[in-house]
Design a protein around this motif. Sequence first.
Motif, PDB file in Angstrom:
ATOM      1  N   ILE A  59       0.841  -1.194   0.000  1.00 36.23           N
ATOM      2  CA  ILE A  59       0.000   0.000   0.000  1.00 36.23           C
ATOM      3  C   ILE A  59       0.880   1.250   0.000  1.00 36.23           C
ATOM      4  CG2 ILE A  59      -1.713   1.293   1.314  1.00 36.23           C
ATOM      5  CD1 ILE A  59      -2.746  -1.453   2.295  1.00 36.23           C
ATOM      6  N   GLU A  60       0.565   2.176  -0.904  1.00 36.17           N
ATOM      7  CA  GLU A  60       1.369   3.370  -1.091  1.00 36.17           C
ATOM      8  C   GLU A  60       0.687   4.617  -0.535  1.00 36.17           C
ATOM      9  OE1 GLU A  60       2.451   3.632  -5.196  1.00 36.17           O
ATOM     10  OE2 GLU A  60       3.302   1.621  -5.210  1.00 36.17           O
ATOM     11  N   HIS A  61       1.490   5.671  -0.421  1.00 38.44           N
ATOM     12  CA  HIS A  61       0.995   6.974   0.036  1.00 38.44           C
ATOM     13  C   HIS A  61      -0.241   7.382  -0.762  1.00 38.44           C
ATOM     14  CE1 HIS A  61       1.008  11.181   1.258  1.00 38.44           C
ATOM     15  NE2 HIS A  61       0.870  11.475  -0.016  1.00 38.44           N
ATOM     16  N   GLY A  62      -1.268   7.838  -0.062  1.00 33.21           N
ATOM     17  CA  GLY A  62      -2.472   8.335  -0.720  1.00 33.21           C
ATOM     18  C   GLY A  62      -3.522   7.288  -1.013  1.00 33.21           C
ATOM     19  N   GLU A  63      -3.170   6.016  -0.895  1.00 35.48           N
ATOM     20  CA  GLU A  63      -4.166   4.971  -1.138  1.00 35.48           C
ATOM     21  C   GLU A  63      -5.150   4.914   0.026  1.00 35.48           C
ATOM     22  OE1 GLU A  63      -3.319   1.253  -3.328  1.00 35.48           O
ATOM     23  OE2 GLU A  63      -1.252   1.669  -2.716  1.00 35.48           O
ATOM     24  N   VAL A  64      -6.368   4.496  -0.286  1.00 40.03           N
ATOM     25  CA  VAL A  64      -7.407   4.368   0.729  1.00 40.03           C
ATOM     26  C   VAL A  64      -7.558   2.892   1.080  1.00 40.03           C
ATOM     27  CG1 VAL A  64      -9.849   4.764   1.284  1.00 40.03           C
ATOM     28  CG2 VAL A  64      -8.591   6.421  -0.115  1.00 40.03           C
ATOM     29  N   VAL A  65      -7.606   2.635   2.389  1.00 34.21           N
ATOM     30  CA  VAL A  65      -7.779   1.271   2.879  1.00 34.21           C
ATOM     31  C   VAL A  65      -9.046   1.189   3.718  1.00 34.21           C
ATOM     32  CG1 VAL A  65      -5.308   0.742   2.889  1.00 34.21           C
ATOM     33  CG2 VAL A  65      -6.372   1.710   4.940  1.00 34.21           C
ATOM     34  N   VAL A  66      -9.521  -0.038   3.903  1.00 33.74           N
ATOM     35  CA  VAL A  66     -10.702  -0.290   4.716  1.00 33.74           C
ATOM     36  C   VAL A  66     -10.302  -1.184   5.878  1.00 33.74           C
ATOM     37  CG1 VAL A  66     -13.039  -1.250   4.770  1.00 33.74           C
ATOM     38  CG2 VAL A  66     -12.193  -0.162   2.686  1.00 33.74           C
ATOM     39  N   LEU A  67     -10.654  -0.756   7.078  1.00 32.07           N
ATOM     40  CA  LEU A  67     -10.477  -1.572   8.284  1.00 32.07           C
ATOM     41  C   LEU A  67     -11.830  -2.175   8.614  1.00 32.07           C
ATOM     42  CD1 LEU A  67      -8.444   0.941  10.467  1.00 32.07           C
ATOM     43  CD2 LEU A  67      -7.580  -0.780   8.882  1.00 32.07           C
ATOM     44  N   ARG A  68     -11.828  -3.459   8.978  1.00 24.38           N
ATOM     45  CA  ARG A  68     -13.090  -4.135   9.293  1.00 24.38           C
ATOM     46  C   ARG A  68     -12.956  -4.969  10.555  1.00 24.38           C
ATOM     47  NH1 ARG A  68     -12.485  -5.163   3.607  1.00 24.38           N
ATOM     48  NH2 ARG A  68     -14.094  -4.095   2.407  1.00 24.38           N
ATOM     49  N   THR A  69     -14.057  -5.036  11.289  1.00 24.83           N
ATOM     50  CA  THR A  69     -14.148  -5.933  12.439  1.00 24.83           C
ATOM     51  C   THR A  69     -15.607  -6.323  12.641  1.00 24.83           C
ATOM     52  OG1 THR A  69     -13.581  -6.281  14.755  1.00 24.83           O
ATOM     53  CG2 THR A  69     -14.365  -4.087  14.161  1.00 24.83           C
ATOM     54  N   ASP A  70     -15.817  -7.472  13.216  1.00 24.64           N
ATOM     55  CA  ASP A  70     -17.159  -7.917  13.560  1.00 24.64           C
ATOM     56  C   ASP A  70     -17.484  -7.622  15.017  1.00 24.64           C
ATOM     57  OD1 ASP A  70     -17.871  -8.943  11.060  1.00 24.64           O
ATOM     58  OD2 ASP A  70     -16.834 -10.829  11.456  1.00 24.64           O
ATOM     59  N   ASP A  71     -16.530  -7.086  15.745  1.00 19.72           N
ATOM     60  CA  ASP A  71     -16.686  -6.860  17.177  1.00 19.72           C
ATOM     61  C   ASP A  71     -17.060  -5.401  17.450  1.00 19.72           C
ATOM     62  OD1 ASP A  71     -16.413  -6.533  19.943  1.00 19.72           O
ATOM     63  OD2 ASP A  71     -14.740  -7.951  20.049  1.00 19.72           O
ATOM     64  N   ASP A  72     -18.320  -5.167  17.817  1.00 27.27           N
ATOM     65  CA  ASP A  72     -18.795  -3.806  18.083  1.00 27.27           C
ATOM     66  C   ASP A  72     -18.055  -3.122  19.227  1.00 27.27           C
ATOM     67  OD1 ASP A  72     -20.662  -4.128  16.083  1.00 27.27           O
ATOM     68  OD2 ASP A  72     -22.298  -4.641  17.444  1.00 27.27           O
ATOM     69  N   SER A  73     -17.457  -3.896  20.110  1.00 30.04           N
ATOM     70  CA  SER A  73     -16.803  -3.311  21.285  1.00 30.04           C
ATOM     71  C   SER A  73     -15.523  -2.556  20.939  1.00 30.04           C
ATOM     72  CB  SER A  73     -16.500  -4.387  22.330  1.00 30.04           C
ATOM     73  OG  SER A  73     -15.465  -5.243  21.877  1.00 30.04           O
ATOM     74  N   VAL A  74     -14.998  -2.731  19.734  1.00 26.40           N
ATOM     75  CA  VAL A  74     -13.761  -2.034  19.356  1.00 26.40           C
ATOM     76  C   VAL A  74     -14.002  -0.939  18.308  1.00 26.40           C
ATOM     77  CG1 VAL A  74     -12.262  -3.959  19.978  1.00 26.40           C
ATOM     78  CG2 VAL A  74     -13.091  -3.755  17.630  1.00 26.40           C
TER      79      VAL A  74
END
Length: 91
Positions: A59-74
């Motif tokens: 992943i390079e500068h300026g790229e957009v990433v997605v973070l995902r989790t199934d745990d609502d507590s975080v």
Amino acid sequence: MIEKTATIASRVGLHARPASIFADAAGDLDAEVTIARLGEPVEEAVGADSMLALMSLGIEHGEVVVLRTDDDSVADALDALVLILETDHDA
């Protein structure tokens, strides 16, 4: 599933130093968090707590990433992870 997006701010992308900082923070969570480029299938996401997996994404500068989790507590912790990615650790 909770999703957050972040734009990579480090000038040379998600390389060793920012990947290490991010992976350490993700590893401190009591939930699984994944990361992938925006638009990539969920199946191609990697564990956010693995520095080597992060670096393998290239992943390079300026790229957009997605973070995902199934745990609502975080959900709030994801905001902190986004902040890490949107900070230029090469400045």
